[in-house]
Enzyme design. Structure first.
Site, PDB file in Angstrom:
ATOM      1  N   TYR A 108      -8.734  10.016   7.854  1.00  0.00           N
ATOM      2  CA  TYR A 108      -7.949   8.794   7.795  1.00  0.00           C
ATOM      3  C   TYR A 108      -6.833   8.933   7.252  1.00  0.00           C
ATOM      4  CZ  TYR A 108     -11.792   5.798   9.042  1.00  0.00           C
ATOM      5  OH  TYR A 108     -13.520   4.714   9.022  1.00  0.00           O
ATOM      6  N   TYR A 134       4.161  10.282  -0.398  1.00  0.00           N
ATOM      7  CA  TYR A 134       2.758   9.985  -0.027  1.00  0.00           C
ATOM      8  C   TYR A 134       2.416  10.549   1.458  1.00  0.00           C
ATOM      9  CZ  TYR A 134      -0.057   6.664   2.019  1.00  0.00           C
ATOM     10  OH  TYR A 134      -1.237   5.823   3.260  1.00  0.00           O
TER      11      TYR A 134
END
Length: 300
Positions: A108, A134
């Site tokens: 994912y 991130y």
């Protein structure tokens, strides 16, 4: 078959435990070796990616699904080493093992791989340009999975929430019960997506006879702002009896709510490819919200 699920304690992982169960034996992992219900499971430390092949060699799974990730977006700006270990290096290690053993790998990713400067839904083949640690770590994880050369399914998703765990919906219900007024960002646009939807689509995709390697965008359909999502949460919460009163939700600009990491202003993902390739109709985000609110009511 044996399905190895990394990250069985997250909001997506808990939904995957349910959705993947009909496919065979699901073996879950967490960093602590404990699931949210207190039961024990396998231990896997994504902070030590080099330890993962030993686990994979022992379990010999038929399918691997990776729902583990470093998701603390702001903390990642000051903890880049941990973010890259969990989001880039660990998926690469797992993907290489899967490629060598002919095992399909589900991974994912996120809307944060884009810079948010778009105005039309992002297609899978558009250039990535993450704004922070991130997003960069997640993009590098995607690249590592593809580079491994095995059979893989990468699902990019966004604005994930559930009836459990730490997420925007649960935060709104908590603070909304205590305050008469809230200020919520109105200039970030995306698609609220239930973890249960992602899990259900994953299970369907794994059973699809024509599945092949690729990257797909997996969210609910439609779009709103965080402010619009908050208002919808309170409407549904009142209707369901979860709250007896709702606060006034004041729209604000992102500049009025500074964060360490910069968020993409536009996070709408184009979901047509997934719907076409797997024959799945993705529901409106409002329908997903109703279902999650019903789960909250049922759990009370």
């Amino acid at each position: 078959m044996t399905v190895l699920l990394f990250g069985g304690n997250g909001q997506l992982g808990q939904e995957l435990l349910r959705a993947l169960a009909p496919l065979g034996t699901v073996v879950a992992t967490t960093r602590s070796g404990t699931l949210p219900d207190g039961s024990t499971c396998e231990m896997a430390d994504f902070g030590q990616p080099e330890s993962l092949p030993t686990l994979l060699d022992r379990l010999q799974p038929s399918v691997v699904v990776n729902a583990a990730a470093y998701t603390a977006v702001d903390r990642a700006e000051q903890d880049a080493e941990a973010a890259f270990a969990a989001n880039a290096q660990a998926p690469g290690v797992i993907a290489r093992w899967c490629a060598a053993h002919g095992v399909p790998f589900v991974h994912y990713s996120t809307d944060y791989v884009f810079d948010g400067q778009g105005s039309a839904p992002y297609r899978e083949d558009e250039p990535t340009a993450p704004l922070g640690v991130y997003g960069t770590s997640k993009r590098d994880g995607e690249d590592a999975v593809r580079a491994a050369g095995g059979r893989h399914l990468i699902f990019r998703t966004a604005w994930v929430y559930a009836s459990h765990g730490a997420n925007f919906l649960r935060t709104m219900l908590h603070v909304g019960a205590e305050r008469d007024q809230l200020r919520v960002v109105a200039d970030q646009i995306g698609t609220p997506t239930p973890a249960a939807l992602i899990a259900d689509v994953t299970a369907q995709a794994l059973q699809h006879p024509g599945r092949s390697s690729g990257t797909w965008h997996l969210t609910a359909s439609g779009q709103t702002s965080w402010h619009g999502f908050a208002e919808a949460i309170f409407v549904e919460a009142l209707a369901a009896g979860v709250l007896t009163k709702a606060p006034v939700v004041e729209p604000i600009a992102s500049s009025e709510y500074p964060t360490l990491a910069k968020r993409p202003a536009w996070s709408v993902l184009d979901i047509h490819k997934l719907q076409r390739d797997f024959g799945i109709v993705l529901p409106a985000w409002q329908d997903g919200l109703k279902r999650v609110m019903a789960e909250i009511v049922a759990a009370q």
